[in-house]
Design a protein around this motif. Structure first.
Motif, PDB file in Angstrom:
ATOM      1  N   LEU A 108       0.879  -1.181   0.000  1.00 32.02           N
ATOM      2  CA  LEU A 108       0.000   0.000   0.000  1.00 32.02           C
ATOM      3  C   LEU A 108       0.907   1.218   0.000  1.00 32.02           C
ATOM      4  O   LEU A 108       1.824   1.303   0.818  1.00 32.02           O
ATOM      5  CB  LEU A 108      -0.880   0.020   1.258  1.00 32.02           C
ATOM      6  CG  LEU A 108      -1.711   1.283   1.432  1.00 32.02           C
ATOM      7  CD1 LEU A 108      -3.067   1.122   0.770  1.00 32.02           C
ATOM      8  CD2 LEU A 108      -1.944   1.611   2.895  1.00 32.02           C
TER       9      LEU A 108
ATOM     10  N   VAL B 186       1.045   5.680  -1.081  1.00 35.74           N
ATOM     11  CA  VAL B 186       0.456   6.904  -1.617  1.00 35.74           C
ATOM     12  C   VAL B 186       1.618   7.823  -2.000  1.00 35.74           C
ATOM     13  O   VAL B 186       2.603   7.932  -1.251  1.00 35.74           O
ATOM     14  CB  VAL B 186      -0.457   7.582  -0.548  1.00 35.74           C
ATOM     15  CG1 VAL B 186      -0.958   8.930  -1.032  1.00 35.74           C
ATOM     16  CG2 VAL B 186      -1.628   6.660  -0.196  1.00 35.74           C
TER      17      VAL B 186
ATOM     18  N   ARG C 296      -1.433  12.267   3.465  1.00 36.94           N
ATOM     19  CA  ARG C 296      -2.225  12.967   4.494  1.00 36.94           C
ATOM     20  C   ARG C 296      -3.448  13.671   3.895  1.00 36.94           C
ATOM     21  O   ARG C 296      -3.884  14.712   4.389  1.00 36.94           O
ATOM     22  CB  ARG C 296      -1.372  13.978   5.273  1.00 36.94           C
ATOM     23  CG  ARG C 296      -0.257  13.363   6.111  1.00 36.94           C
ATOM     24  CD  ARG C 296      -0.685  12.246   7.036  1.00 36.94           C
ATOM     25  NE  ARG C 296      -1.363  12.634   8.252  1.00 36.94           N
ATOM     26  CZ  ARG C 296      -0.768  12.831   9.416  1.00 36.94           C
ATOM     27  NH1 ARG C 296       0.523  12.681   9.513  1.00 36.94           N
ATOM     28  NH2 ARG C 296      -1.465  13.149  10.481  1.00 36.94           N
TER      29      ARG C 296
ATOM     30  N   GLY D 192      -4.974   6.898   1.597  1.00 36.80           N
ATOM     31  CA  GLY D 192      -4.683   5.588   2.195  1.00 36.80           C
ATOM     32  C   GLY D 192      -5.905   5.061   2.935  1.00 36.80           C
ATOM     33  O   GLY D 192      -6.310   3.905   2.782  1.00 36.80           O
TER      34      GLY D 192
ATOM     35  N   ASN E 216       9.331   1.698  10.116  1.00 38.29           N
ATOM     36  CA  ASN E 216       8.394   2.531   9.347  1.00 38.29           C
ATOM     37  C   ASN E 216       7.309   3.072  10.294  1.00 38.29           C
ATOM     38  O   ASN E 216       6.184   2.587  10.352  1.00 38.29           O
ATOM     39  CB  ASN E 216       7.772   1.709   8.209  1.00 38.29           C
ATOM     40  CG  ASN E 216       6.978   2.559   7.242  1.00 38.29           C
ATOM     41  OD1 ASN E 216       6.681   3.721   7.519  1.00 38.29           O
ATOM     42  ND2 ASN E 216       6.618   1.987   6.106  1.00 38.29           N
TER      43      ASN E 216
HETATM   44  C1  LIG Z   1       1.345   4.935   5.116  1.00 38.67           C
HETATM   45  C2  LIG Z   1       0.656   5.647   3.951  1.00 38.67           C
HETATM   46  C3  LIG Z   1       0.096   4.632   2.960  1.00 38.67           C
HETATM   47  C4  LIG Z   1      -0.514   6.503   4.520  1.00 38.67           C
HETATM   48  O1  LIG Z   1      -1.286   7.013   3.438  1.00 38.67           O
HETATM   49  P1  LIG Z   1      -1.992   8.456   3.511  1.00 38.67           P
HETATM   50  O2  LIG Z   1      -2.908   8.585   2.349  1.00 38.67           O
HETATM   51  O3  LIG Z   1      -0.968   9.522   3.664  1.00 38.67           O
HETATM   52  O4  LIG Z   1      -2.816   8.348   4.876  1.00 38.67           O
HETATM   53  P2  LIG Z   1      -4.181   9.095   5.268  1.00 38.67           P
HETATM   54  O5  LIG Z   1      -4.124  10.512   4.782  1.00 38.67           O
HETATM   55  O6  LIG Z   1      -5.338   8.294   4.778  1.00 38.67           O
HETATM   56  O7  LIG Z   1      -4.094   9.062   6.852  1.00 38.67           O
HETATM   57  C5  LIG Z   1      -5.110   8.545   7.691  1.00 38.67           C
HETATM   58  C6  LIG Z   1      -4.657   8.684   9.130  1.00 38.67           C
HETATM   59  O8  LIG Z   1      -3.502   7.842   9.379  1.00 38.67           O
HETATM   60  C7  LIG Z   1      -2.585   8.522  10.265  1.00 38.67           C
HETATM   61  N1  LIG Z   1      -1.328   8.832   9.548  1.00 38.67           N
HETATM   62  C8  LIG Z   1      -1.112   8.776   8.216  1.00 38.67           C
HETATM   63  N2  LIG Z   1       0.171   9.102   7.924  1.00 38.67           N
HETATM   64  C9  LIG Z   1       0.765   9.373   9.110  1.00 38.67           C
HETATM   65  C10 LIG Z   1       2.090   9.799   9.470  1.00 38.67           C
HETATM   66  N3  LIG Z   1       3.054  10.007   8.544  1.00 38.67           N
HETATM   67  N4  LIG Z   1       2.372   9.982  10.792  1.00 38.67           N
HETATM   68  C11 LIG Z   1       1.419   9.789  11.744  1.00 38.67           C
HETATM   69  N5  LIG Z   1       0.135   9.394  11.444  1.00 38.67           N
HETATM   70  C12 LIG Z   1      -0.185   9.205  10.160  1.00 38.67           C
HETATM   71  C13 LIG Z   1      -3.296   9.809  10.691  1.00 38.67           C
HETATM   72  O9  LIG Z   1      -4.079   9.527  11.848  1.00 38.67           O
HETATM   73  C14 LIG Z   1      -4.199  10.089   9.498  1.00 38.67           C
HETATM   74  O10 LIG Z   1      -5.333  10.879   9.813  1.00 38.67           O
HETATM   75  P3  LIG Z   1      -5.157  12.493   9.855  1.00 38.67           P
HETATM   76  O11 LIG Z   1      -4.410  12.903   8.612  1.00 38.67           O
HETATM   77  O12 LIG Z   1      -6.588  12.961   9.883  1.00 38.67           O
HETATM   78  O13 LIG Z   1      -4.382  12.796  11.099  1.00 38.67           O
HETATM   79  C15 LIG Z   1       1.656   6.640   3.248  1.00 38.67           C
HETATM   80  O14 LIG Z   1       2.300   7.411   4.223  1.00 38.67           O
HETATM   81  C16 LIG Z   1       2.698   5.958   2.390  1.00 38.67           C
HETATM   82  O15 LIG Z   1       2.472   5.678   1.208  1.00 38.67           O
HETATM   83  N6  LIG Z   1       3.898   5.681   2.959  1.00 38.67           N
HETATM   84  C17 LIG Z   1       4.986   5.067   2.197  1.00 38.67           C
HETATM   85  C18 LIG Z   1       4.695   3.614   1.832  1.00 38.67           C
HETATM   86  C19 LIG Z   1       4.421   2.764   3.087  1.00 38.67           C
HETATM   87  O16 LIG Z   1       5.079   2.900   4.103  1.00 38.67           O
HETATM   88  N7  LIG Z   1       3.405   1.874   2.973  1.00 38.67           N
HETATM   89  C20 LIG Z   1       2.984   1.037   4.108  1.00 38.67           C
HETATM   90  C21 LIG Z   1       3.764  -0.213   4.232  1.00 38.67           C
HETATM   91  S1  LIG Z   1       3.137  -1.452   3.099  1.00 38.67           S
END
Ligand SMILES: CC(C)(COP(=O)(O)OP(=O)(O)OC[C@H]1O[C@@H](n2cnc3c(N)ncnc32)[C@H](O)[C@@H]1OP(=O)(O)O)[C@@H](O)C(=O)NCCC(=O)NCCS
Length: 150
Positions: free
Chosen positions: A63, A65, A71, A75, A102
């Motif tokens: 997964l 983004v 944010r 996700g 991570n």
């Molecule tokens: C992890 C990941 C998929 C999150 O996707 P995203 O679209 O940014 O997440 P969302 O915007 O849907 O976040 C939902 C909630 O999760 C939490 N969250 C998301 N990213 C966060 C961060 N970097 N630090 C702390 N909390 C976080 C928060 O509570 C957030 O809600 P809020 O924004 O209202 O506070 C993204 O950071 C990513 O692609 N990371 C790199 C790849 C990875 O590590 N994938 C997972 C391992 S398979």
């Protein structure tokens, strides 16, 4: 995206195009793509997920983004979509592994109701540890219901 955002720094690259193409064709695997609505780049990939559906378990393999779109709830929207599908398929829990360092991913999954299940030393190429997290689907059905409770 997997090479740059998930497997970055590991030796080699395991989710190469052939493996992703295999996942796209597999009947038990769901590959999800989120596209941007932003003018000029409309339709570009903003995020993606790959999940395998078993009889009672869904395993989230990948997964990610795009950093420019993080944010913004993408996700969360993808996990929500997968949970709805898993519930329809009669699945009762979801598992996912991530690199132990991570912390962003851990916070993300915790915010969505996943709980720490296991620490697995050397999971990635005998070098790096993984954290396995799990989310049970039966107690709280949908993500929006869960988010209302926290
Ligand atoms: C992890 C990941 C998929 C999150 O996707 P995203 O679209 O940014 O997440 P969302 O915007 O849907 O976040 C939902 C909630 O999760 C939490 N969250 C998301 N990213 C966060 C961060 N970097 N630090 C702390 N909390 C976080 C928060 O509570 C957030 O809600 P809020 O924004 O209202 O506070 C993204 O950071 C990513 O692609 N990371 C790199 C790849 C990875 O590590 N994938 C997972 C391992 S398979």
């Amino acid at each position: 995206m997997s090479r740059c955002l998930i497997e970055v720094g590991l030796r080699g690259w395991t989710w190469h195009p052939t493996r992703v193409a295999r996942a796209l064709r597999a009947r038990e695997t769901c590959v999800l793509v989120a596209q941007t609505e932003i003018a000029d780049v409309r339709g570009a990939v903003a995020g993606f997920a790959i999940a395998e559906f078993g009889d009672t378990k869904m395993h989230l393999s990948l997964l990610a983004v795009q950093p420019t779109h993080q944010r913004c709830g993408i996700g969360l929207a993808m996990i929500d979509w997968l949970i709805e599908s898993a519930l329809t398929a009669g699945i009762d829990h979801i598992t996912v592994e991530m690199r132990a360092n991570n912390f962003a991913a851990r916070s993300f999954y915790e915010a969505l109701g996943f709980r720490h299940q296991q620490y697995i030393g050397g999971y990635y190429q005998n070098i790096e540890a993984a954290i396995r997290m799990r989310r049970d689907l039966l107690q709280t059905a949908t993500l929006s219901e869960y988010r209302k409770t926290v």
